[in-house]
Design a protein around this motif. Structure first.
Motif, PDB file in Angstrom:
ATOM      1  N   LEU A 117     -10.471  37.495  24.350  1.00 27.45           N
ATOM      2  CA  LEU A 117     -11.558  38.060  25.115  1.00 27.45           C
ATOM      3  C   LEU A 117     -12.268  36.949  26.559  1.00 27.45           C
ATOM      4  CD1 LEU A 117     -13.269  39.211  21.698  1.00 27.45           C
ATOM      5  CD2 LEU A 117     -12.761  40.958  23.413  1.00 27.45           C
ATOM      6  N   VAL A 118     -11.836  35.455  25.983  1.00 21.07           N
ATOM      7  CA  VAL A 118     -12.677  34.351  26.847  1.00 21.07           C
ATOM      8  C   VAL A 118     -11.548  34.072  27.203  1.00 21.07           C
ATOM      9  CG1 VAL A 118     -13.431  32.022  26.597  1.00 21.07           C
ATOM     10  CG2 VAL A 118     -14.942  33.758  25.415  1.00 21.07           C
ATOM     11  N   SER A 119     -11.504  33.289  28.629  1.00 24.55           N
ATOM     12  CA  SER A 119      -9.645  32.809  28.907  1.00 24.55           C
ATOM     13  C   SER A 119     -10.173  31.660  28.992  1.00 24.55           C
ATOM     14  CB  SER A 119      -9.761  32.875  30.170  1.00 24.55           C
ATOM     15  OG  SER A 119     -10.630  32.800  31.127  1.00 24.55           O
ATOM     16  N   CYS A 120      -9.568  30.083  29.021  1.00 21.90           N
ATOM     17  CA  CYS A 120     -10.042  28.824  28.820  1.00 21.90           C
ATOM     18  C   CYS A 120      -8.982  28.092  30.427  1.00 21.90           C
ATOM     19  CB  CYS A 120      -9.388  27.923  27.514  1.00 21.90           C
ATOM     20  SG  CYS A 120      -9.906  26.795  27.553  1.00 21.90           S
ATOM     21  N   ARG A 121      -9.409  27.137  30.748  1.00 23.43           N
ATOM     22  CA  ARG A 121      -8.849  26.983  31.543  1.00 23.43           C
ATOM     23  C   ARG A 121      -9.490  24.499  31.854  1.00 23.43           C
ATOM     24  NH1 ARG A 121     -12.011  29.360  35.113  1.00 23.43           N
ATOM     25  NH2 ARG A 121     -13.437  27.983  36.577  1.00 23.43           N
ATOM     26  N   GLU A 122      -7.933  24.120  31.177  1.00 20.48           N
ATOM     27  CA  GLU A 122      -8.675  22.791  31.309  1.00 20.48           C
ATOM     28  C   GLU A 122      -8.035  21.817  32.700  1.00 20.48           C
ATOM     29  OE1 GLU A 122      -6.432  20.419  28.627  1.00 20.48           O
ATOM     30  OE2 GLU A 122      -6.383  22.960  27.247  1.00 20.48           O
ATOM     31  N   PHE A 123      -9.888  21.274  32.614  1.00 19.72           N
ATOM     32  CA  PHE A 123      -9.552  19.955  33.891  1.00 19.72           C
ATOM     33  C   PHE A 123      -9.611  18.358  33.729  1.00 19.72           C
ATOM     34  CE2 PHE A 123     -11.768  23.661  35.256  1.00 19.72           C
ATOM     35  CZ  PHE A 123     -10.684  24.287  36.260  1.00 19.72           C
ATOM     36  N   SER A 124      -8.580  18.153  33.890  1.00 19.35           N
ATOM     37  CA  SER A 124      -8.264  16.490  33.711  1.00 19.35           C
ATOM     38  C   SER A 124      -8.927  15.533  33.707  1.00 19.35           C
ATOM     39  CB  SER A 124      -6.979  15.663  33.995  1.00 19.35           C
ATOM     40  OG  SER A 124      -6.745  16.413  35.170  1.00 19.35           O
ATOM     41  N   GLN A 125      -9.361  14.837  33.067  1.00 19.04           N
ATOM     42  CA  GLN A 125     -11.352  14.393  33.719  1.00 19.04           C
ATOM     43  C   GLN A 125     -10.415  12.186  33.243  1.00 19.04           C
ATOM     44  OE1 GLN A 125     -14.980  15.525  32.490  1.00 19.04           O
ATOM     45  NE2 GLN A 125     -14.059  15.336  30.770  1.00 19.04           N
ATOM     46  N   GLU A 126     -11.147  11.696  33.830  1.00 17.46           N
ATOM     47  CA  GLU A 126     -10.941   9.625  34.181  1.00 17.46           C
ATOM     48  C   GLU A 126     -10.970   9.510  32.788  1.00 17.46           C
ATOM     49  OE1 GLU A 126     -10.164   6.290  37.380  1.00 17.46           O
ATOM     50  OE2 GLU A 126      -9.928   8.342  38.382  1.00 17.46           O
ATOM     51  N   LYS A 127     -10.633   8.614  31.953  1.00 18.00           N
ATOM     52  CA  LYS A 127     -10.807   8.058  30.889  1.00 18.00           C
ATOM     53  C   LYS A 127     -11.631   9.477  29.702  1.00 18.00           C
ATOM     54  CE  LYS A 127     -10.499   3.599  33.255  1.00 18.00           C
ATOM     55  NZ  LYS A 127     -11.469   2.670  33.847  1.00 18.00           N
ATOM     56  N   ARG A 128     -11.908  10.524  29.764  1.00 17.00           N
ATOM     57  CA  ARG A 128     -11.828  11.664  29.369  1.00 17.00           C
ATOM     58  C   ARG A 128     -11.616  12.420  28.760  1.00 17.00           C
ATOM     59  NH1 ARG A 128     -17.786  12.526  31.510  1.00 17.00           N
ATOM     60  NH2 ARG A 128     -18.210  13.257  28.989  1.00 17.00           N
ATOM     61  N   PRO A 129     -11.382  13.019  27.379  1.00 13.28           N
ATOM     62  CA  PRO A 129     -10.486  13.636  27.403  1.00 13.28           C
ATOM     63  C   PRO A 129     -10.620  15.041  28.283  1.00 13.28           C
ATOM     64  CG  PRO A 129     -11.930  13.834  24.894  1.00 13.28           C
ATOM     65  CD  PRO A 129     -12.660  13.064  25.977  1.00 13.28           C
ATOM     66  N   ASP A 130      -9.513  16.343  28.187  1.00 12.35           N
ATOM     67  CA  ASP A 130      -9.357  17.405  29.435  1.00 12.35           C
ATOM     68  C   ASP A 130     -11.036  17.740  29.369  1.00 12.35           C
ATOM     69  OD1 ASP A 130      -7.272  16.040  30.183  1.00 12.35           O
ATOM     70  OD2 ASP A 130      -5.837  17.666  29.095  1.00 12.35           O
ATOM     71  N   LYS A 131     -11.484  18.512  29.871  1.00 13.88           N
ATOM     72  CA  LYS A 131     -12.868  19.019  30.216  1.00 13.88           C
ATOM     73  C   LYS A 131     -12.372  20.705  29.803  1.00 13.88           C
ATOM     74  CE  LYS A 131     -16.548  20.112  32.472  1.00 13.88           C
ATOM     75  NZ  LYS A 131     -17.994  20.112  33.488  1.00 13.88           N
ATOM     76  N   LYS A 132     -12.718  21.593  29.104  1.00  8.00           N
ATOM     77  CA  LYS A 132     -12.711  22.874  29.329  1.00  8.00           C
ATOM     78  C   LYS A 132     -13.292  23.864  29.587  1.00  8.00           C
ATOM     79  CE  LYS A 132      -9.250  22.649  25.222  1.00  8.00           C
ATOM     80  NZ  LYS A 132      -8.470  23.436  23.805  1.00  8.00           N
ATOM     81  N   ILE A 133     -13.881  24.668  30.927  1.00  7.29           N
ATOM     82  CA  ILE A 133     -14.022  25.484  31.306  1.00  7.29           C
ATOM     83  C   ILE A 133     -13.729  27.243  30.411  1.00  7.29           C
ATOM     84  CG2 ILE A 133     -15.009  26.521  32.833  1.00  7.29           C
ATOM     85  CD1 ILE A 133     -15.467  23.834  33.017  1.00  7.29           C
ATOM     86  N   TYR A 134     -14.301  27.765  30.339  1.00  4.17           N
ATOM     87  CA  TYR A 134     -14.433  29.281  29.785  1.00  4.17           C
ATOM     88  C   TYR A 134     -14.674  29.623  30.367  1.00  4.17           C
ATOM     89  CZ  TYR A 134     -13.383  26.473  25.269  1.00  4.17           C
ATOM     90  OH  TYR A 134     -12.771  25.680  24.079  1.00  4.17           O
ATOM     91  N   SER A 135     -13.904  31.252  30.531  1.00  3.53           N
ATOM     92  CA  SER A 135     -14.326  32.508  31.413  1.00  3.53           C
ATOM     93  C   SER A 135     -14.609  33.173  30.393  1.00  3.53           C
ATOM     94  CB  SER A 135     -13.940  32.546  32.406  1.00  3.53           C
ATOM     95  OG  SER A 135     -13.562  31.297  33.286  1.00  3.53           O
ATOM     96  N   ILE A 136     -15.498  34.585  30.293  1.00  2.00           N
ATOM     97  CA  ILE A 136     -15.207  35.360  29.883  1.00  2.00           C
ATOM     98  C   ILE A 136     -14.622  36.918  30.170  1.00  2.00           C
ATOM     99  CG2 ILE A 136     -16.817  37.196  31.043  1.00  2.00           C
ATOM    100  CD1 ILE A 136     -18.263  38.051  28.011  1.00  2.00           C
TER     101      ILE A 136
END
Length: 178
Positions: free
Chosen positions: A52-71
């Protein structure tokens, strides 16, 4: 409406991270629904598992990967189906009122302080919300914001007009459980 359905609804407004979804709960839904990260992330994980939702991960410097959710299209369909149903009755929870239910066991000074603190809290919420309501762009947002203002003001008015019922009871020493 449950947390999963509300997450789907938030995502109909655009892609978002878990943090951004939490901010929407605080800023736009704060009057009507509370959600913690501990309930948002499990809901998003389950929605992702169900497609029902998809998730993309983006790497961030010195931080955990950022997950962006889409319906997804299926998520939109399920959300639309959910909001087309008649809403369940509102459920109200208030630790303040639960405490006042036992006010016959409290000294008048404690009751007065509880009510004074509640009135101050609601006045602060009105002040904060009033400024926020002035910047709302859609009629829907203004409607919900102004509804909140009216509810907080009604609570203040009621407490000011009826506090004597609890305070007088305590001052008279009425400790009988009813």
């Amino acid at each position: 409406m449950d947390i999963r359905t509300l997450c789907l609804g938030i995502l109909t407004m655009g892609d978002a991270s878990g943090y951004e979804i939490k901010k929407t709960f605080e800023d736009r839904l704060g009057l009507i629904f509370h959600a913690s990260f501990g309930s948002i992330y499990p809901a998003l994980n389950k929605l992702t598992e169900e497609g029902l939702v998809s998730c993309r991960e983006f790497s961030q410097e010195k931080r955990p990967d950022k997950k962006i959710y889409s319906i997804t299209a299926n998520g939109r369909y399920q959300f639309f189906d959910a909001i087309m149903k008649k809403p369940a009755a509102d459920r109200f929870r208030s630790e303040f009122l639960a405490t006042l239910m036992f006010s016959h066991l409290l000294p008048a000074s404690v009751i007065s302080e509880l009510i004074d603190d509640r009135i101050k809290d609601r006045a602060q919420k009105i002040e904060s919300l009033y400024d926020d309501c002035q910047t709302k762009m859609t009629d829907r947002d203004r409607f919900l914001c102004n509804f909140g203002l009216k509810m907080y003001q009604a609570e203040i008015d009621y407490l000011q007009e009826n506090r004597h019922l609890l305070e007088a009871d305590a001052l008279m020493g009425n400790r009988a459980a009813e």
